[in-house]
Design a protein around this motif. Structure first.
Motif, PDB file in Angstrom:
ATOM      1  N   ASP A 177      -2.388  -3.614 -14.518  1.00  0.00           N
ATOM      2  CA  ASP A 177      -2.498  -3.678 -13.057  1.00  0.00           C
ATOM      3  C   ASP A 177      -1.211  -3.224 -12.377  1.00  0.00           C
ATOM      4  N   GLU A 178      -0.081  -3.561 -12.981  1.00  0.00           N
ATOM      5  CA  GLU A 178       1.211  -3.197 -12.380  1.00  0.00           C
ATOM      6  C   GLU A 178       1.377  -1.684 -12.296  1.00  0.00           C
ATOM      7  N   THR A 179       0.901  -0.969 -13.313  1.00  0.00           N
ATOM      8  CA  THR A 179       1.048   0.484 -13.330  1.00  0.00           C
ATOM      9  C   THR A 179       0.003   1.152 -12.455  1.00  0.00           C
ATOM     10  N   ILE A 180      -1.242   0.679 -12.539  1.00  0.00           N
ATOM     11  CA  ILE A 180      -2.318   1.269 -11.745  1.00  0.00           C
ATOM     12  C   ILE A 180      -2.028   1.137 -10.254  1.00  0.00           C
ATOM     13  N   THR A 181      -1.645  -0.050  -9.816  1.00  0.00           N
ATOM     14  CA  THR A 181      -1.515  -0.298  -8.379  1.00  0.00           C
ATOM     15  C   THR A 181      -0.175   0.123  -7.798  1.00  0.00           C
ATOM     16  N   MET A 182       0.910   0.038  -8.591  1.00  0.00           N
ATOM     17  CA  MET A 182       2.225   0.281  -7.994  1.00  0.00           C
ATOM     18  C   MET A 182       3.248   0.799  -8.997  1.00  0.00           C
ATOM     19  N   GLY A 183       2.766   1.503 -10.022  1.00  0.00           N
ATOM     20  CA  GLY A 183       3.697   2.052 -11.004  1.00  0.00           C
ATOM     21  C   GLY A 183       4.712   2.987 -10.383  1.00  0.00           C
ATOM     22  N   GLY A 184       4.281   3.770  -9.402  1.00  0.00           N
ATOM     23  CA  GLY A 184       5.203   4.680  -8.728  1.00  0.00           C
ATOM     24  C   GLY A 184       6.290   3.941  -7.977  1.00  0.00           C
ATOM     25  N   VAL A 185       5.921   2.859  -7.307  1.00  0.00           N
ATOM     26  CA  VAL A 185       6.904   2.060  -6.565  1.00  0.00           C
ATOM     27  C   VAL A 185       7.929   1.455  -7.519  1.00  0.00           C
TER      28      VAL A 185
ATOM     29  N   HIS B 151      13.766 -10.051  -2.591  1.00  0.00           N
ATOM     30  CA  HIS B 151      13.669  -9.862  -1.145  1.00  0.00           C
ATOM     31  C   HIS B 151      12.234  -9.500  -0.758  1.00  0.00           C
ATOM     32  N   VAL B 152      11.530  -8.853  -1.697  1.00  0.00           N
ATOM     33  CA  VAL B 152      10.148  -8.415  -1.474  1.00  0.00           C
ATOM     34  C   VAL B 152       9.291  -8.885  -2.644  1.00  0.00           C
ATOM     35  N   VAL B 153       8.084  -9.366  -2.333  1.00  0.00           N
ATOM     36  CA  VAL B 153       7.090  -9.712  -3.348  1.00  0.00           C
ATOM     37  C   VAL B 153       5.829  -8.908  -3.063  1.00  0.00           C
ATOM     38  N   VAL B 154       5.196  -8.401  -4.125  1.00  0.00           N
ATOM     39  CA  VAL B 154       3.969  -7.604  -3.991  1.00  0.00           C
ATOM     40  C   VAL B 154       2.891  -8.198  -4.889  1.00  0.00           C
ATOM     41  N   THR B 155       1.687  -8.341  -4.344  1.00  0.00           N
ATOM     42  CA  THR B 155       0.535  -8.777  -5.129  1.00  0.00           C
ATOM     43  C   THR B 155      -0.721  -8.173  -4.504  1.00  0.00           C
ATOM     44  N   TYR B 156      -1.897  -8.732  -4.811  1.00  0.00           N
ATOM     45  CA  TYR B 156      -3.157  -8.203  -4.286  1.00  0.00           C
ATOM     46  C   TYR B 156      -3.485  -8.805  -2.918  1.00  0.00           C
TER      47      TYR B 156
ATOM     48  N   ALA C 116      -2.695  -1.539  -1.961  1.00  0.00           N
ATOM     49  CA  ALA C 116      -3.849  -0.958  -1.263  1.00  0.00           C
ATOM     50  C   ALA C 116      -4.123   0.444  -1.787  1.00  0.00           C
ATOM     51  N   PHE C 117      -5.396   0.817  -1.784  1.00  0.00           N
ATOM     52  CA  PHE C 117      -5.827   2.181  -2.096  1.00  0.00           C
ATOM     53  C   PHE C 117      -6.517   2.691  -0.831  1.00  0.00           C
ATOM     54  N   PRO C 118      -5.800   3.429   0.023  1.00  0.00           N
ATOM     55  CA  PRO C 118      -6.367   3.852   1.310  1.00  0.00           C
ATOM     56  C   PRO C 118      -7.555   4.798   1.148  1.00  0.00           C
ATOM     57  N   VAL C 119      -8.490   4.704   2.061  1.00  0.00           N
ATOM     58  CA  VAL C 119      -9.673   5.564   2.045  1.00  0.00           C
ATOM     59  C   VAL C 119      -9.269   7.035   2.057  1.00  0.00           C
ATOM     60  N   SER C 120      -8.263   7.380   2.855  1.00  0.00           N
ATOM     61  CA  SER C 120      -7.856   8.785   2.968  1.00  0.00           C
ATOM     62  C   SER C 120      -7.376   9.344   1.635  1.00  0.00           C
ATOM     63  N   GLN C 121      -6.684   8.520   0.844  1.00  0.00           N
ATOM     64  CA  GLN C 121      -6.197   8.989  -0.448  1.00  0.00           C
ATOM     65  C   GLN C 121      -7.344   9.161  -1.438  1.00  0.00           C
ATOM     66  N   ALA C 122      -8.347   8.295  -1.348  1.00  0.00           N
ATOM     67  CA  ALA C 122      -9.517   8.446  -2.213  1.00  0.00           C
ATOM     68  C   ALA C 122     -10.265   9.734  -1.873  1.00  0.00           C
ATOM     69  N   LYS C 123     -10.401  10.024  -0.579  1.00  0.00           N
ATOM     70  CA  LYS C 123     -11.060  11.265  -0.162  1.00  0.00           C
ATOM     71  C   LYS C 123     -10.293  12.476  -0.693  1.00  0.00           C
TER      72      LYS C 123
ATOM     73  N   TRP D  68      -5.559  -0.446   8.221  1.00  0.00           N
ATOM     74  CA  TRP D  68      -5.042  -1.721   7.729  1.00  0.00           C
ATOM     75  C   TRP D  68      -3.710  -1.544   7.008  1.00  0.00           C
ATOM     76  N   VAL D  69      -3.381  -0.325   6.643  1.00  0.00           N
ATOM     77  CA  VAL D  69      -2.187  -0.062   5.836  1.00  0.00           C
ATOM     78  C   VAL D  69      -0.955  -0.045   6.738  1.00  0.00           C
ATOM     79  N   THR D  70       0.006  -0.898   6.434  1.00  0.00           N
ATOM     80  CA  THR D  70       1.220  -0.989   7.253  1.00  0.00           C
ATOM     81  C   THR D  70       2.377  -0.181   6.685  1.00  0.00           C
ATOM     82  N   THR D  71       2.361   0.052   5.364  1.00  0.00           N
ATOM     83  CA  THR D  71       3.522   0.647   4.706  1.00  0.00           C
ATOM     84  C   THR D  71       3.066   1.584   3.598  1.00  0.00           C
ATOM     85  N   THR D  72       3.633   2.765   3.557  1.00  0.00           N
ATOM     86  CA  THR D  72       3.356   3.696   2.462  1.00  0.00           C
ATOM     87  C   THR D  72       4.677   4.137   1.838  1.00  0.00           C
TER      88      THR D  72
END
Length: 254
Positions: free
Chosen positions: A18-26, A128-133, A179-186, A217-221
């Motif tokens: 899950d860590e790689t799929i959702t935010m491996g790039g980050v 300073h930052v925490v990320v989850t679902y 998040a997986f934005p709709v625009s990126q899926a398109k 709904w996406v606040t940060t990319t």
């Protein structure tokens, strides 16, 4: 010294991969920018489907929890994650499965206990930052939802006097949901079409993909294009779970 020296980010995820799929790039980008990272994996992932044909079910299943931990450690080395910790709750299986009610399932675990364990990691690592679902766990997976709940409680509790035996209080400055934005899926669907490939995730219409997030709904990319190949290498480390033709590995860049 980098302007990011001293900054720390913690990710809390349900399963290895899950860590790689959702935010491996980050995570890889943080490593490049001198931001320390810590990944918490909540479950053992032992109920997952085994996709690698070189891993026979009868010999792999009894060792799958151990295998997935090693895959996670390998992926995190590729991404440059500084710390990896395992809570080792039992995998709950997919939504609605009978395994959701197993005694060791994360879905059945005490939220107070799970939050307290995450609080201890927060107070020790001091992110300073925490990320989850998000609250739906992206697509309703019970372990993702439980990880969201436990993390939200932990972030709220970490800076208070609650759990006095779990370390000195620490206030997390920001909490983000993946998040997986709709625009990126398109965009991914269009790239696959242009490359004469099947649509990613088996759908040509984004309305058929329940795990997508509306763009408003996406606040940060975060632009992770500079580390995309490291993310792909980390995905390949999860070989028991991710086949070579998986969409994130097979869609051409562009």
């Amino acid at each position: 010294m980098s302007q990011n020296d001293g900054l720390r980010l913690m990710a809390v995820h349900a399963h290895a991969d899950d860590e790689t799929i959702t935010m491996g790039g980050v995570l890889a980008l943080c490593a490049d920018r001198g931001i320390r990272t810590c990944n918490i994996c909540c479950t053992d992932g032992k109920l997952a489907t085994i996709v690698d044909p070189d891993m026979p079910e009868e010999t792999t299943r009894p060792r799958l929890a151990e295998i997935r931990e090693q895959e996670l450690l390998a992926a995190c080395r590729i991404l440059g994650v500084d710390e990896v910790h395992f809570l080792r709750y039992g995998d709950s299986g997919m939504p609605g499965a009978e395994t959701n009610d197993l005694p060791d399932a994360f879905w059945k675990a005490s939220l107070d206990e799970a939050a307290g364990r995450i609080v201890e990691h927060i107070r020790r690592f001091k992110p300073h930052v925490v990320v989850t679902y998000d609250s739906n766990g992206a697509y309703g997976h019970p372990d993702h939802i439980q990880a969201h709940r436990a993390t939200l409680l932990a972030v709220e509790a970490a800076h208070t006097a609650v759990y006095p035996d779990r370390g000195a209080p620490w206030r997390v400055e920001k909490l983000y949901y993946t998040a997986f934005p709709v625009s990126q899926a398109k965009r991914a669907i269009e790239m696959a079409k242009n490359a004469n490939m099947p649509p990613p995730f088996g759908a040509e219409d984004t309305s058929d993909l329940p795990f997508l997030t509306p763009d408003d709904w996406v606040t940060t990319t975060v632009d992770c294009s500079s580390v995309i190949m490291r993310k792909r290498d980390a995905l390949r480390a999860h070989r028991s779970q991710i086949p070579p033709d998986w969409p994130m590995l097979s869609i051409p860049e562009g």
